[in-house]
Every structure is written in C-alpha cells, then in structure tokens.
Design an enzyme around this catalytic site. Structure first.
Site, PDB file in Angstrom:
ATOM      1  N   LYS A  55       9.765 -18.574 -23.606  1.00 52.79           N
ATOM      2  CA  LYS A  55      11.151 -19.251 -23.717  1.00 52.79           C
ATOM      3  C   LYS A  55      10.770 -20.565 -23.453  1.00 52.79           C
ATOM      4  CE  LYS A  55      15.552 -17.680 -21.424  1.00 52.79           C
ATOM      5  NZ  LYS A  55      15.992 -16.660 -20.591  1.00 52.79           N
ATOM      6  N   GLU A  81      24.436  -3.762 -13.961  1.00 53.03           N
ATOM      7  CA  GLU A  81      25.607  -3.614 -13.013  1.00 53.03           C
ATOM      8  C   GLU A  81      26.142  -2.415 -12.479  1.00 53.03           C
ATOM      9  OE1 GLU A  81      25.156  -5.083 -15.983  1.00 53.03           O
ATOM     10  OE2 GLU A  81      25.424  -7.445 -15.565  1.00 53.03           O
ATOM     11  N   ARG A 115      31.483  -3.597 -16.293  1.00 55.23           N
ATOM     12  CA  ARG A 115      30.633  -2.787 -16.635  1.00 55.23           C
ATOM     13  C   ARG A 115      30.609  -1.656 -15.620  1.00 55.23           C
ATOM     14  NH1 ARG A 115      26.063  -4.157 -20.230  1.00 55.23           N
ATOM     15  NH2 ARG A 115      27.102  -4.827 -22.065  1.00 55.23           N
TER      16      ARG A 115
HETATM   17  C1  LIG Z   1      25.956  -7.414 -18.847  1.00 56.74           C
HETATM   18  C2  LIG Z   1      25.614  -8.796 -18.589  1.00 56.74           C
HETATM   19  N1  LIG Z   1      24.927  -9.083 -17.404  1.00 56.74           N
HETATM   20  C3  LIG Z   1      24.546 -10.324 -17.181  1.00 56.74           C
HETATM   21  C4  LIG Z   1      24.451 -11.367 -18.273  1.00 56.74           C
HETATM   22  C5  LIG Z   1      24.118 -12.646 -17.971  1.00 56.74           C
HETATM   23  N2  LIG Z   1      22.869 -12.966 -18.826  1.00 56.74           N
HETATM   24  C6  LIG Z   1      22.784 -13.847 -20.187  1.00 56.74           C
HETATM   25  S1  LIG Z   1      21.244 -13.840 -20.730  1.00 56.74           S
HETATM   26  C7  LIG Z   1      20.597 -12.985 -19.695  1.00 56.74           C
HETATM   27  C8  LIG Z   1      19.186 -12.942 -19.554  1.00 56.74           C
HETATM   28  C9  LIG Z   1      18.897 -12.126 -20.630  1.00 56.74           C
HETATM   29  O1  LIG Z   1      17.460 -12.023 -20.927  1.00 56.74           O
HETATM   30  P1  LIG Z   1      16.713 -11.428 -22.074  1.00 56.74           P
HETATM   31  O2  LIG Z   1      17.736 -10.404 -22.584  1.00 56.74           O
HETATM   32  O3  LIG Z   1      15.287 -11.059 -21.854  1.00 56.74           O
HETATM   33  O4  LIG Z   1      17.158 -12.723 -23.180  1.00 56.74           O
HETATM   34  P2  LIG Z   1      16.185 -14.087 -23.097  1.00 56.74           P
HETATM   35  O5  LIG Z   1      17.262 -15.037 -22.423  1.00 56.74           O
HETATM   36  O6  LIG Z   1      15.112 -13.942 -22.257  1.00 56.74           O
HETATM   37  O7  LIG Z   1      15.972 -14.403 -24.290  1.00 56.74           O
HETATM   38  C10 LIG Z   1      21.635 -12.796 -18.669  1.00 56.74           C
HETATM   39  C11 LIG Z   1      21.183 -11.773 -17.223  1.00 56.74           C
HETATM   40  C12 LIG Z   1      24.907 -10.636 -19.533  1.00 56.74           C
HETATM   41  N3  LIG Z   1      25.175 -11.667 -20.357  1.00 56.74           N
HETATM   42  N4  LIG Z   1      25.652  -9.592 -19.690  1.00 56.74           N
END
Ligand SMILES: Cc1ncc(C[n+]2csc(CCOP(=O)(O)OP(=O)(O)O)c2C)c(N)n1
Length: 675
Positions: A331, A409, A437
């Site tokens: 990242k 969630e 959710r």
């Molecule tokens: C259901 C839900 N919960 C929380 C989020 C908030 N959120 C957005 S990006 C993220 C992290 C995602 O991590 P990853 O899938 O590993 O993607 P990366 O950013 O590391 O590429 C979170 C928790 C969301 N978008 N959807």
C-alpha cells in the site's frame, strides 16, 4: 482440462529501499521508452507533460501495443499522475499506488469490457479509471457532478459493477460468470479483492459458493497486509505465513518432491499411502485453504513485478474453474510517506484543520475513554474502522477492551450481543452505512433479547465525497421499526456525550446517531442522564412548531430567526433528541395549537417525520404536517453542504417549507394531515 497449475516462488518481504522520496508535482519521468517531453500534458495543459505514454492510452486495448519496457514506464507515469492528481483533489491514495502494476497487467491481459473486472470496495480503481478513458475527469474526482471515487456502472462500460462497501466482488463476479455460462458465452470474469475485504463474511460465502459451482472465475487477492488500519484476524495471519515464511516454502518444495517419488507398493498399501501423502500435503502446501474451497491457488506473486504479473495472468487465463491468484503488493508503493504510514495515507490527508471544534468522531473517542474509566465493563467494538471512528487513543489506553473485528459488521453486532449477554457493556462504533450490513443481527441478536448494546452510529446523514454508497440515510428508518431499541440523536457534541452516558445506563439497546461533521464548539458538561423520550424546546413560538433532530436543530434555529425577523412568523423550535420513543405529550400539545414541520438528516420515508405523522394520525388532532429529510433518491458525491442543498435541507429551504405550511394551515385550522 486447463493448463497445469504453475507454482510461483515466495517473494521477499517488501523491500524498503523501493521507497522513493515523494514528488507531488508534475515531473518528467527520466528518459525511458516513449518519453516525448515536448508533448503537452492533457491534464495540466500548461505544464510540460509527465505522462506522455499515459496520455496516449485512450482505452485498455492501447496497452497491448506497448513493449514490456513501455509498460514499466507507464507504471511510473501512472504513479506520478496519481500523486499529482490526488494531492490536488484529495481521495483514496495508498491503495491506488499499490495496484498500479496489477491494474496495468489486468488490462493488458484481459479485454475489458468484454472481459469483466469487478473491483472490491472500489477505492483502488483510480488506475482502472485512468486506463479506461477517464484521465481528464480526474480534476473533478469526488466533486459534485464530477467523477465518482468508486466504480459506477453509469460512468463507463468498463465499470461492470458499482461498489463502495467491501467484500462484494466475488459474489458479483460469480453471478456474472454463471450468467455467462448460461448464455453460452466465453469471456473472462475477474474479481480483485483486498486482504481486508476478504475478512468480510460475504467474501467467504462467495468463495464457498464459487468452489461448489465451479464456473471459470479468477479471484485476485490483493494482499498488502492492510485494511485501513493493519489487517486483523486469523485469515490475515494465514496469508502472512503464505507470504513470508521461506522455511515453509522450502519444506513444501522438498516434501512435495519426496511425496512424488514415493513408490506405490501393492494395491492395499497404495490407498493408505495416498492418504498419508494427502495429509502431509495439507501440512505444507500453500494455499490449501483456498484449494479446500475448490479454487486452484497461484502465488504468491510480486504484485509490483509487471512482467511477472502479465505472465502469471496469462497462465491464469488458461485455467478452468475457480482460480485464486495471491498477489502481494505494498500500500502506498512509490510514495515514501505512504509506504511508511499506510493507515494515515489510505486517503490523501485533509489539509491541517484551522483550530476549531473537534469532530463528532473525536469527541466520541474521548468520551469513550472517560466512560471506560468510570465503568470497567465498557468495551469498544469496531468493524475495521478504528481510526475513522475516533478509537485510536481508546485502543492505546485500553488495548484489552478494544476489539477490531475486521470488515465484519454482522459478526461485530452479534459479538456485542454476546458480550452484553455475559454482562459487559459493549459499545459498537459503526458508520451508519455499514450498519446496514448488520440489520438482522441488530433485530435477532440484540433487540429480541433486549440486550444492552450501545450502537454509536457515526456518519449518520450525508457524508460528502464518498457519495451514494456511503450516505448514512437509512438508519432511523430501518431501526425505528424494531421493538425495544431506543434511538437518540444529539443536536451537538456535548449532547452526544450525555447521550452516550445515558445509553450506558439503560437496560436495553440504544442507538446514538451523529453526523460526519465538526461539532459546534459548545462547552462540555459533566455527565448527566437525559431522560429518554423527552424533547427540549429551544425556542418558543405559537404559530408553527419545527421539530428537528441532530445537526438540523441548528439549521432550524437559524431558519426560525429568519421566519420571525423577515416574515413575522413565530416558530417554536424543538430539539426532539429521542426519535424513539418520541416525546408524545409535547408533540400532541403542539399539534393542538399549530402546524408541525419535521426536519431530519435522514431518509424522509420512514424516518423521524414519519414517526411524528404516525403518532399524530393515531392520537393527534387533525393538523397540517410537513416533513423534510433526505429524498427518495440516492445523493451523489460532493461536499456535505452541496449534498444538503441538493436534498433541500438548508435554512432557506426550511424557511420556504415553513412558510408554505403556515400559509396552508392558516385559513382553516384543522386542515388535513399531509406530508
Ligand atoms: C462493508 C464495509 N465496511 C467497511 C468499509 C470501510 N473500508 C473501506 S476500504 C477498507 C479497507 C479495505 O482493505 P482491503 O480490502 O485490504 O483493501 P486495500 O485498501 O488494502 O487495498 C475499509 C475497512 C467498507 N468500505 N465496507
């Protein structure tokens, strides 16, 4: 049968020397292939161009004309452009820098939009947008009427599935793959999911189904060890083992070769041997978790080695059935600060705040520390939104009483129910949009059992640049119908503190909803209980009663001043505070004397105003009622004030609607209830 599965060597952990100093300006990339510096930048026409190759990419097909070296050059240009552009507009940052090579490789190998690429969460799809003809749109990223920060079907045929919430991509991609099969078509379907999103239950459900269905489907696991904060959970630890343990991979290679050489010794022994071999493979072969789900596992592969990625994707394309490619990325790759602190650089940091009132999330975090000091039983639960919810310091102060459960969630809600059933006082810190959710868990696990879980609903109302997928529009409407729950909405940050304190004194579930906004800067009072089901009259008046909740209270107070000074209408303003139960006696008393206007930052259908109407219809006099709230359509990205204006929730709107209501009700007291 497809081509044999090839195994790819374990790659070293991210090398830190790859980190380069940041250059957040349009800069020429050093004389690589295709560098024609005299060309003008299409994004910043007056600047010398730093993206000569990139600006020649009109659609993904153009990538197939480029040599390997040019692809590498393109990756550098994409990074330069991302840094330049997102530093101007804001937006998601680290995740996009991490998928530069992966996105280029995907569009080189697959033929979008015929082949369908489904992004999970979608915050990492900026590079995809650049390569699919939307470079010029970047100046308007996440702005009102501008380009969305997430894939949107209406925006481009290359955005095959809209998204914003996590863990949906495998389900959606599987649906597309099955539809393709039923139609007798032959294109490829690819899902790109992060290791954070993989912690979501939906992703597990989809893996489970995909392995059973057996359709051709490529799932790319983009493993950067980060959710927004560091990724959590046993799955994350499993991925780390796959990624990093060289002993594990050596043992795997050696044992596999030994197993291959084991002779078959007569029929009865063979099956025993096969069983032994099988269980030994289970001990050491990487990716067996995924193979157990019915996927062929490829990887881990270095997600920043473009030629290797192209190569492995070409291979994966030949395979039949569900395939999981484990791709290791970093990242923030290429921007030193973001590599060093990927959590802080998930999105481009907002400019330093001018000193002013703290945000509601900040006050929530500070209040939680005070409450936890007072009551040993208070614990905090967050589904992967530790810092966004304001709980970073709480976690440092009470590490054993903080639970980041991952993007989960549903589990978070039922986990809280379990904690409460065992005597603790859990506070579930959750954004309104993500609480959607966990609706069944709120009903089935918390409310039916009347368990004392406090649901702290952050980002309730409009949320700004994340737009449609993230609006906190529906929580009142969907919670209000559930028996046992109390719903509170503070007018300011001090009241939020008092409501959190009050919530923890109740014997059953309580939701406290507050906006994505700064507070009003009011002084903080010592904790005291606010009697549940009581409203507060903030302004007296006898010609119209405005009942408001949350941040709309302040808007209505200003509107009431205008009504009085400019229109001679004296309106009472009520801070309803408690959406459920309502202060029915005060409401009925007002309805006896004057028309009622309700104002809320939530879906007008089924919301607070509907609760007022229902009460009046059931027990009230015949009185004119008007409701204001978020309309029955989705509100796009923009600033919070643009969105409130679009929804008709400014003080001018309140004045306009109040006057119309007053004039309508005036000639005939006892006009029909209307909305
Ligand atoms: C259901 C839900 N919960 C929380 C989020 C908030 N959120 C957005 S990006 C993220 C992290 C995602 O991590 P990853 O899938 O590993 O993607 P990366 O950013 O590391 O590429 C979170 C928790 C969301 N978008 N959807």
């Amino acid at each position: 049968m497809g081509a044999p599965v090839r195994r790819y060597g374990i790659i070293p952990l991210h090398s830190r020397e790859a980190a380069r100093p940041e250059r957040n300006r349009c800069h020429p990339t050093a004389g690589a292939v295709g560098d024609r510096r005299d060309r003008r930048c299409r994004v910043r026409p007056r600047a010398r161009c730093c993206v000569t190759l990139l600006s020649s990419i009109q659609n993904p097909g153009d990538l197939r004309r480029l040599s390997e070296a040019q692809l590498v050059q393109l990756a550098a240009e994409v990074r330069a452009f991302l840094i330049e552009s997102v530093s101007q507009t804001g937006g998601h940052f680290g995740a996009n820098l991490g998928v530069v090579e992966l996105t280029i490789a995907l569009h080189r190998v697959f033929d979008s939009p015929r082949d369908q690429i489904v992004w999970d969460v979608g915050h990492q799809a900026y590079v995809h947008k650049m390569l699919t003809g939307r470079m010029r749109e970047f100046a308007s990223l996440r702005k009102w009427r501008g380009m969305a920060g997430f894939p949107k079907r209406g925006e481009s045929p290359h955005d095959v599935f809209g998204v914003g919430h996590a863990s949906t991509s495998i389900s959606a991609a599987l649906g597309m793959a099955v539809a393709r099969d039923l139609a007798g078509q032959h294109h490829h379907v690819v899902s790109v999911i992060g290791d954070g999103a993989l912690t979501g239950g939906m992703a597990m459900e989809a893996l489970n189904h995909a392995g059973d269905v057996g359709s051709d489907l490529l799932v790319i696991l983009n493993d950067n060890e980060m959710s927004i904060s560091e990724n959590v959970g046993a799955m994350s630890q499993y991925l780390t083992r796959l990624r990093t343990d060289p002993a594990y991979s050596r043992a795997k290679a050696e044992l596999e070769s030994v197993l291959k050489r084991l002779p078959g010794i007569g029929k009865p022994l063979t099956s025993t041997l096969e069983r032994v071999k099988d269980s030994m493979r289970h001990l050491v072969v990487p990716g067996l978790l995924f193979e157990g789900f019915g996927f062929k596992y490829l990887g881990p592969v270095d997600g920043h080695d473009l030629p290797a990625l192209v190569h492995v994707l070409e291979d994966a394309k030949q395979l039949r059935g569900p395939v999981l490619l484990h791709c290791v990325t970093q990242k923030g790759k290429g921007y030193a600060s973001a590599e060093a602190a990927p959590d802080k650089w998930h999105a481009w940091p907002s400019p330093a705040k001018t000193p002013g009132p703290p945000s509601y999330s900040q006050v929530f975090g500070e209040t939680m520390i005070e409450l936890a000091r007072q009551n040993q039983k208070v614990v905090a639960v967050t589904p992967a939104m530790l810092s966004g919810s304001g709980l970073t310091t709480f976690q440092k102060t009470f590490p054993r009483r903080t639970f980041d459960v991952g993007i989960a969630e549903q589990h978070a809600a039922t986990f809280c129910a379990g904690l409460a059933a065992a005597g603790l006082r859990p506070v579930l810190a959750i954004y309104s949009t993500f609480l959607q959710r966990a609706y069944d868990q709120v009903i089935h696990d918390i409310c039916i059992q009347n368990l004392p879980v406090v649901i702290a609903i952050d980002r309730a109302g409009v949320v700004g640049p994340d737009g449609e997928t993230h609006q906190g529009a529906f929580d009142i409407a969907f919670l209000r119908t559930v028996p046992n729950i109390v719903i509170l909405a503070p007018k300011d940050e001090n009241e939020m503190r008092l409501m959190l304190y009050t919530a923890l004194q109740q014997p059953g579930p309580v939701a406290v909803r507050y906006p994505r906004a700064d507070g009003s800067g009011v002084p903080m009072e010592p904790f005291r209980e606010i009697p549940i089901g009581t409203a507060e009259v903030l302004r007296t008046g006898e010609q119209l009663a405005i009942w408001a909740i949350g941040p709309m209270v302040e808007v209505c107070l200003r509107a009431a001043d205008i009504l009085a000074t400019q229109h001679g209408v004296e309106a009472a303003v009520v801070n309803a505070r408690s959406v459920k139960p309502l202060d029915e006696s005060l409401l009925l008393a007002h309805a006896e004397r004057m028309p009622i206007l309700t104002v809320e930052e939530g879906a007008v259908m089924g919301g607070f105003g509907s609760a007022v109407m229902e009460t009046l219809t059931a027990r009230g006099p015949c009185v004119a009622v008007a409701r204001m709230g978020l309309p029955d359509r989705f509100i796009e990205h923009g600033t919070r004030s643009e969105q409130l204006a679009d929804a008709g929730l400014t003080e001018a709107d309140v004045v306009r609607v109040a006057l119309a209501l007053f004039e309508e009700a005036e000639p005939a007291t006892g006009s029909a209830v209307r909305s």
